[in-house]
Design a protein around this motif. Structure first.
Motif, PDB file in Angstrom:
ATOM      1  N   SER A   1      41.532  95.100  15.688  1.00  0.00           N
ATOM      2  CA  SER A   1      40.370  94.541  16.385  1.00  0.00           C
ATOM      3  C   SER A   1      40.805  93.485  17.395  1.00  0.00           C
ATOM      4  CB  SER A   1      39.370  93.950  15.381  1.00  0.00           C
ATOM      5  OG  SER A   1      39.937  92.873  14.682  1.00  0.00           O
ATOM      6  N   MET A   2      41.756  92.649  17.032  1.00  0.00           N
ATOM      7  CA  MET A   2      42.263  91.629  17.955  1.00  0.00           C
ATOM      8  C   MET A   2      42.911  92.280  19.171  1.00  0.00           C
ATOM      9  SD  MET A   2      43.797  89.144  14.969  1.00  0.00           S
ATOM     10  CE  MET A   2      44.864  88.212  16.045  1.00  0.00           C
ATOM     11  N   PHE A   3      43.674  93.350  18.944  1.00  0.00           N
ATOM     12  CA  PHE A   3      44.350  94.031  20.047  1.00  0.00           C
ATOM     13  C   PHE A   3      43.346  94.636  21.023  1.00  0.00           C
ATOM     14  CE2 PHE A   3      45.733  98.134  21.772  1.00  0.00           C
ATOM     15  CZ  PHE A   3      46.768  97.712  22.591  1.00  0.00           C
ATOM     16  N   PHE A   4      42.336  95.342  20.512  1.00  0.00           N
ATOM     17  CA  PHE A   4      41.406  96.026  21.414  1.00  0.00           C
ATOM     18  C   PHE A   4      40.481  95.057  22.149  1.00  0.00           C
ATOM     19  CE2 PHE A   4      42.571  99.898  19.057  1.00  0.00           C
ATOM     20  CZ  PHE A   4      42.754 100.747  20.129  1.00  0.00           C
ATOM     21  N   VAL A   5      40.170  93.921  21.528  1.00  0.00           N
ATOM     22  CA  VAL A   5      39.409  92.892  22.248  1.00  0.00           C
ATOM     23  C   VAL A   5      40.251  92.322  23.382  1.00  0.00           C
ATOM     24  CG1 VAL A   5      38.454  90.564  22.050  1.00  0.00           C
ATOM     25  CG2 VAL A   5      37.855  92.294  20.368  1.00  0.00           C
ATOM     26  N   PHE A   6      41.520  92.009  23.088  1.00  0.00           N
ATOM     27  CA  PHE A   6      42.427  91.526  24.132  1.00  0.00           C
ATOM     28  C   PHE A   6      42.608  92.572  25.224  1.00  0.00           C
ATOM     29  CE2 PHE A   6      46.779  91.985  25.718  1.00  0.00           C
ATOM     30  CZ  PHE A   6      46.885  90.830  26.488  1.00  0.00           C
ATOM     31  N   ARG A   7      42.820  93.811  24.828  1.00  0.00           N
ATOM     32  CA  ARG A   7      43.097  94.887  25.797  1.00  0.00           C
ATOM     33  C   ARG A   7      41.893  95.146  26.703  1.00  0.00           C
ATOM     34  NH1 ARG A   7      45.355  97.245  29.209  1.00  0.00           N
ATOM     35  NH2 ARG A   7      46.200  99.363  29.138  1.00  0.00           N
ATOM     36  N   SER A   8      40.698  95.026  26.163  1.00  0.00           N
ATOM     37  CA  SER A   8      39.501  95.237  26.977  1.00  0.00           C
ATOM     38  C   SER A   8      39.401  94.181  28.070  1.00  0.00           C
ATOM     39  CB  SER A   8      38.241  95.195  26.100  1.00  0.00           C
ATOM     40  OG  SER A   8      38.223  96.268  25.187  1.00  0.00           O
ATOM     41  N   GLY A   9      39.604  92.919  27.690  1.00  0.00           N
ATOM     42  CA  GLY A   9      39.572  91.863  28.695  1.00  0.00           C
ATOM     43  C   GLY A   9      40.676  92.003  29.725  1.00  0.00           C
ATOM     44  N   GLN A  10      41.881  92.370  29.247  1.00  0.00           N
ATOM     45  CA  GLN A  10      43.029  92.486  30.143  1.00  0.00           C
ATOM     46  C   GLN A  10      42.907  93.664  31.104  1.00  0.00           C
ATOM     47  OE1 GLN A  10      45.824  94.955  29.559  1.00  0.00           O
ATOM     48  NE2 GLN A  10      46.770  94.284  31.468  1.00  0.00           N
ATOM     49  N   LYS A  11      42.442  94.802  30.609  1.00  0.00           N
ATOM     50  CA  LYS A  11      42.392  96.013  31.427  1.00  0.00           C
ATOM     51  C   LYS A  11      41.249  95.997  32.426  1.00  0.00           C
ATOM     52  CE  LYS A  11      42.106 101.074  31.119  1.00  0.00           C
ATOM     53  NZ  LYS A  11      42.096 102.260  30.209  1.00  0.00           N
ATOM     54  N   PHE A  12      40.082  95.530  31.989  1.00  0.00           N
ATOM     55  CA  PHE A  12      38.905  95.653  32.838  1.00  0.00           C
ATOM     56  C   PHE A  12      38.573  94.385  33.611  1.00  0.00           C
ATOM     57  CE2 PHE A  12      38.444  98.661  29.301  1.00  0.00           C
ATOM     58  CZ  PHE A  12      38.428  99.844  30.033  1.00  0.00           C
ATOM     59  N   LEU A  13      39.234  93.279  33.287  1.00  0.00           N
ATOM     60  CA  LEU A  13      39.076  92.062  34.081  1.00  0.00           C
ATOM     61  C   LEU A  13      40.455  91.610  34.559  1.00  0.00           C
ATOM     62  CD1 LEU A  13      36.358  90.289  31.890  1.00  0.00           C
ATOM     63  CD2 LEU A  13      36.041  91.389  34.118  1.00  0.00           C
ATOM     64  N   ASN A  14      41.146  90.826  33.747  1.00  0.00           N
ATOM     65  CA  ASN A  14      42.515  90.418  34.078  1.00  0.00           C
ATOM     66  C   ASN A  14      43.186  89.891  32.812  1.00  0.00           C
ATOM     67  OD1 ASN A  14      41.826  87.502  33.863  1.00  0.00           O
ATOM     68  ND2 ASN A  14      40.644  87.928  35.720  1.00  0.00           N
ATOM     69  N   LEU A  15      44.448  89.560  32.930  1.00  0.00           N
ATOM     70  CA  LEU A  15      45.224  89.145  31.762  1.00  0.00           C
ATOM     71  C   LEU A  15      44.657  87.876  31.130  1.00  0.00           C
ATOM     72  CD1 LEU A  15      47.704  89.752  30.025  1.00  0.00           C
ATOM     73  CD2 LEU A  15      49.050  88.331  31.588  1.00  0.00           C
ATOM     74  N   ASN A  16      44.246  86.934  31.971  1.00  0.00           N
ATOM     75  CA  ASN A  16      43.691  85.693  31.439  1.00  0.00           C
ATOM     76  C   ASN A  16      42.409  85.945  30.657  1.00  0.00           C
ATOM     77  OD1 ASN A  16      45.750  84.170  32.536  1.00  0.00           O
ATOM     78  ND2 ASN A  16      44.659  83.806  34.457  1.00  0.00           N
ATOM     79  N   ALA A  17      41.592  86.885  31.142  1.00  0.00           N
ATOM     80  CA  ALA A  17      40.363  87.243  30.424  1.00  0.00           C
ATOM     81  C   ALA A  17      40.689  87.850  29.062  1.00  0.00           C
ATOM     82  CB  ALA A  17      39.533  88.218  31.256  1.00  0.00           C
TER      83      ALA A  17
END
Length: 331
Positions: free
Chosen positions: A102-118
């Motif tokens: 769950s932590m990975f996919f929340v991070f990946r969603s922000g990183q992929k569809f917004l940016n790394l900081n998100a």
């Protein structure tokens, strides 16, 4: 400059992860199992597989979670509840794996569809949220629900951006998993279905009118329509998996108590405010960007409406002009 901004998020993330693992190993890995966990293990996990998927005396059987936990216990050699109570750290490795997903996919969603900081910010907010810390390591289906929610959102957005077989399969699997984990997750899936029906209708009408595409090209060969199909397939698979215990679920004692009753006023006035309070975890400043975005969107929509009205008022009376030209021509 970019590296400096990234560092501003990386360092807090490392600190938050450090806090999470400190809390994990100092509390949950050494903490005794609670009553609900013991009941789940005794009645639904440390039993034969048939009992896990067909025994539903109450809502404690989070079937998919307990089924995988059943397999996990067989692999690690835990075969009775007394052994499980003495090896709680070993038992919680299973939930830790799901939590990390769950932590990975929340991070990946922000990183992929917004940016790394998100992505960093999204992970930090999740890890420091009270419901997450309270439920994510419990030997119950809540952590699996969170993981499948994060997975479903990620692959839905991926499918919207670029259609792929992998995203399609994962949407089906995530929809199935979230429903088979806990039946009440149907509200989450249903809300997604309603959203995509609305988006599909708007998108298809736009393509049919502005791009002058055929009905099949605009409505059927539409990515939003396929997303609805994938969600539907996952839901049907979950329904089929529930068939052996469907009557038990529908006649469960908590549901029987609600028969003939409408939506509780207590839920609206008491429960929902508490839920919002704990989801925010005392970070009420997070609401400020929400109100700003809503205000900006309302302002933009009003400007568009006003602009459309002005354009309409500025248009000449075409009927009058046409009549004037006809009379001029005749003269």
């Amino acid at each position: 400059m970019k590296n400096f901004i990234r560092l501003q998020f990386v360092l807090p993330l490392i600190a938050v992860l450090g806090f999470f693992f400190y809390w994990l190993f100092s509390y949950y890995m050494t903490h005794d199992l609670v009553w609900d966990e013991i009941v789940s293990l005794k009645n639904f996990v440390l039993v034969d597989v048939k009992t896990t998927v067909t025994h539903y005396p109450d809502v404690n059987n989070h079937v998919f979670f307990n089924l995988l936990n059943n397999f996990y216990c067989q692999v690690v050699g835990v075969d009775n509840v007394h052994q499980a109570m003495g090896e709680q750290a070993l038992m919680r490795i299973y939930t830790l794996i799901i939590t990390l997903l769950s932590m990975f996919f929340v991070f990946r969603s922000g990183q992929k569809f917004l940016n790394l900081n998100a992505g960093f910010m999204s992970a930090m907010i999740l890890i420091t949220t009270i419901p997450f810390l309270n439920f994510t390591m419990q030997l119950r289906g809540y952590t699996m629900s969170m993981s499948f929610m994060a997975m479903l959102i990620y692959f839905l957005w991926s499918q919207e951006r670029k259609s792929s077989v992998i995203s399609a399969i994962m949407i089906v699997f995530s929809a199935f998993g979230i429903l088979y984990a806990i039946p009440s997750n149907i509200y989450f899936v249903l809300s997604l279905v309603i959203y995509y029906i609305i988006v599909w209708i708007i998108d298809a009408r736009k393509k049919q009118t502005k791009q002058e595409l055929s009905f099949v090209d605009s409505w059927v060969k539409n990515n939003k329509f396929f997303i609805l199909v994938f969600l539907g397939v996952g839901s049907i698979l979950a329904f089929l998996a529930y068939l052996p215990i469907l009557d038990l679920i529908l006649n469960e004692r908590h549901l029987q108590q609600l028969k003939g009753k409408s939506f509780y006023e207590h839920t609206l006035t008491k429960v929902i405010p508490y839920v919002l309070h704990y989801i925010l975890s005392y970070r009420f400043l997070f609401l400020i960007p929400f109100f700003i975005v809503v205000s900006v969107l309302i302002g933009k929509s009003r400007k568009k409406i006003d602009y459309g009205r002005r354009q309409k008022d500025d248009l000449p009376d075409l009927n009058y002009s046409a009549g004037f030209r006809n009379k001029s021509g005749q003269g």
